[in-house]
Design a protein around this motif. Structure first.
Motif, PDB file in Angstrom:
ATOM      1  N   LEU A  88      55.910 -14.892 -19.474  1.00 18.68           N
ATOM      2  CA  LEU A  88      55.355 -15.432 -18.235  1.00 18.68           C
ATOM      3  C   LEU A  88      55.796 -16.877 -18.058  1.00 18.68           C
ATOM      4  CD1 LEU A  88      53.579 -15.213 -15.738  1.00 18.68           C
ATOM      5  CD2 LEU A  88      51.599 -15.822 -17.168  1.00 18.68           C
TER       6      LEU A  88
ATOM      7  N   ARG B 148      55.176 -18.626 -12.115  1.00 16.54           N
ATOM      8  CA  ARG B 148      54.241 -17.532 -11.810  1.00 16.54           C
ATOM      9  C   ARG B 148      52.850 -17.846 -12.361  1.00 16.54           C
ATOM     10  NH1 ARG B 148      55.364 -12.487 -10.148  1.00 16.54           N
ATOM     11  NH2 ARG B 148      53.923 -11.497 -11.606  1.00 16.54           N
TER      12      ARG B 148
ATOM     13  N   GLY C  39      53.878  -8.429 -14.083  1.00 19.90           N
ATOM     14  CA  GLY C  39      54.735  -8.268 -12.920  1.00 19.90           C
ATOM     15  C   GLY C  39      54.030  -8.016 -11.607  1.00 19.90           C
TER      16      GLY C  39
ATOM     17  N   PRO D   2      53.174  -8.103  -8.027  1.00 18.27           N
ATOM     18  CA  PRO D   2      54.116  -8.616  -7.021  1.00 18.27           C
ATOM     19  C   PRO D   2      53.518  -9.671  -6.102  1.00 18.27           C
ATOM     20  CG  PRO D   2      53.296  -6.472  -6.339  1.00 18.27           C
ATOM     21  CD  PRO D   2      52.720  -6.733  -7.715  1.00 18.27           C
TER      22      PRO D   2
ATOM     23  N   ASP E  84      55.103 -13.034  -5.989  1.00 17.99           N
ATOM     24  CA  ASP E  84      56.040 -14.152  -5.874  1.00 17.99           C
ATOM     25  C   ASP E  84      56.220 -14.674  -4.451  1.00 17.99           C
ATOM     26  OD1 ASP E  84      57.066 -14.472  -8.702  1.00 17.99           O
ATOM     27  OD2 ASP E  84      57.511 -12.362  -8.384  1.00 17.99           O
TER      28      ASP E  84
END
Length: 342
Positions: free
Chosen positions: A143, A147, A303, A305, A307
């Motif tokens: 990580l 993020r 992960g 989503p 971003d």
């Protein structure tokens, strides 16, 4: 070191301040990135957030990540140089709310960059901060800091979804497609919501909401748009606007649940009370978070989503520009400050 300090409405300054050495039980962090939150914007533009007014200079910021700089005497924690996120809350641990497992509503909490207490709690938009060791979270493997800086607002979103109750297979409305609203969308989809309808007055944030998982988006100023669809099972108010709350109460089904997440303007706000009564609508507040911070880090490492929510990054010395852009919802969502420079 340098820090981003608010002195009152419209008065934001970059100031040089001494860097404090960590004491026993404390860890010093070299801050790398900080996310500008809606509450930071309120302090900058209005000098207050809801009922909490700035009465003395205060370092802003509570969404921060960086690296361990030093451990205080006798302190156990991650080694120097370890990338970490900072949990911004220090609840008292002894009040009835803390004892009941609801530390996020502890009346005695110290929260980074908050004017809720006097003296104010200085925040994380500083190149060097010192916090209690139990507020430090080493980042999960893989990580990155960019993020990880979303952990705090994602934790807010996760807590709001938790307050909504079971959402799996449900139809949910989210009013407001700002950074928190978009993260609520991602949290809802991760929790199994079948449909997530998002409303906002601007097209740009609605496009972001679609990128992070909204199944339908609709302009709030188009009440006859068929995209609204049927009544929803749950509505989460993430705009902080009285009109958003009205929409939630109007659009949720009989016996449904409305979660109030966005902080409304100070003072009394109109509420469709009779509608809430005759339809037996449940109104639930959602304030900050607690253990959801660790859940947020795990989801980010896995992960989730999100971003697209980060749209801009500015160096610390351009904090005023960063805050001005962050306040323009037509072009920006989550804006970051890069505090890693000298």
């Amino acid at each position: 070191m340098h820090a981003c300090v608010v002195h009152g409405a419209g008065d934001l300054r970059i100031e040089e301040r001494p860097a404090a050495d960590p004491g026993p039980g404390e860890i010093a962090v070299s801050v790398a990135l900080g996310g500008i939150c809606g509450s930071d914007l309120h302090y900058y533009h209005r000098g207050r957030v809801g009922d909490f007014a700035v009465t003395a200079p205060m370092v802003l910021g509570h969404e921060v990540v960086g690296h361990v700089a030093a451990l205080g005497p006798g302190t156990t924690g991650p080694a120097e140089g370890t990338p970490v996120a900072v949990h911004p809350a220090t609840p008292c641990g002894t009040c009835p709310e803390c004892a009941d497992g609801r530390r996020n509503i502890c009346a005695h909490t110290r929260y980074l960059g908050s004017a809720a207490r006097t003296p104010h709690v200085q925040g994380g938009f500083a190149q060097h901060i010192t916090v209690p060791a139990d507020q430090i979270r080493p980042l999960p493997a893989g990580l990155g800091l960019r993020r990880a800086v979303l952990a705090e607002p994602l934790a807010v979103a996760l807590h709001a979804v938790r307050r909504a109750g079971a959402v799996r297979g449900r139809r949910v409305l989210v009013t407001g497609a700002g950074p928190i609203g978009c993260l609520v969308v991602a949290a809802l989809r991760q929790a199994g919501a079948a449909e997530v309808v998002v409303t906002d007055l601007l097209d740009a944030p609605l496009r972001l909401a679609a990128e992070v998982g909204a199944t339908a988006t609709v302009r709030a100023d188009r009440p006859d748009d068929p995209a609204w669809g049927d009544a929803v099972d749950v509505a989460i108010e993430a705009s902080g606007a009285p009109a958003g709350l009205r929409t939630c109460v109007e659009r949720v089904r009989r016996g449904g649940t409305v979660v109030l997440l966005g902080l409304l303007p100070p003072g009394e706000v109109g509420l469709l009370g009779n509608v809430a009564v005759t339809r037996e609508i449940e109104l639930r507040g959602a304030f900050r978070f607690d253990g959801e911070f660790d859940e947020a880090l795990a989801l980010l490492a896995g992960g989730l989503p999100v971003d697209p929510v980060v749209t801009h990054t500015f160096p610390l010395e351009r904090s005023v520009d960063a805050f001005d852009i962050a306040g323009d919802r037509a072009v920006a969502s989550k804006v970051l400050l890069d505090l890693s420079g000298t």
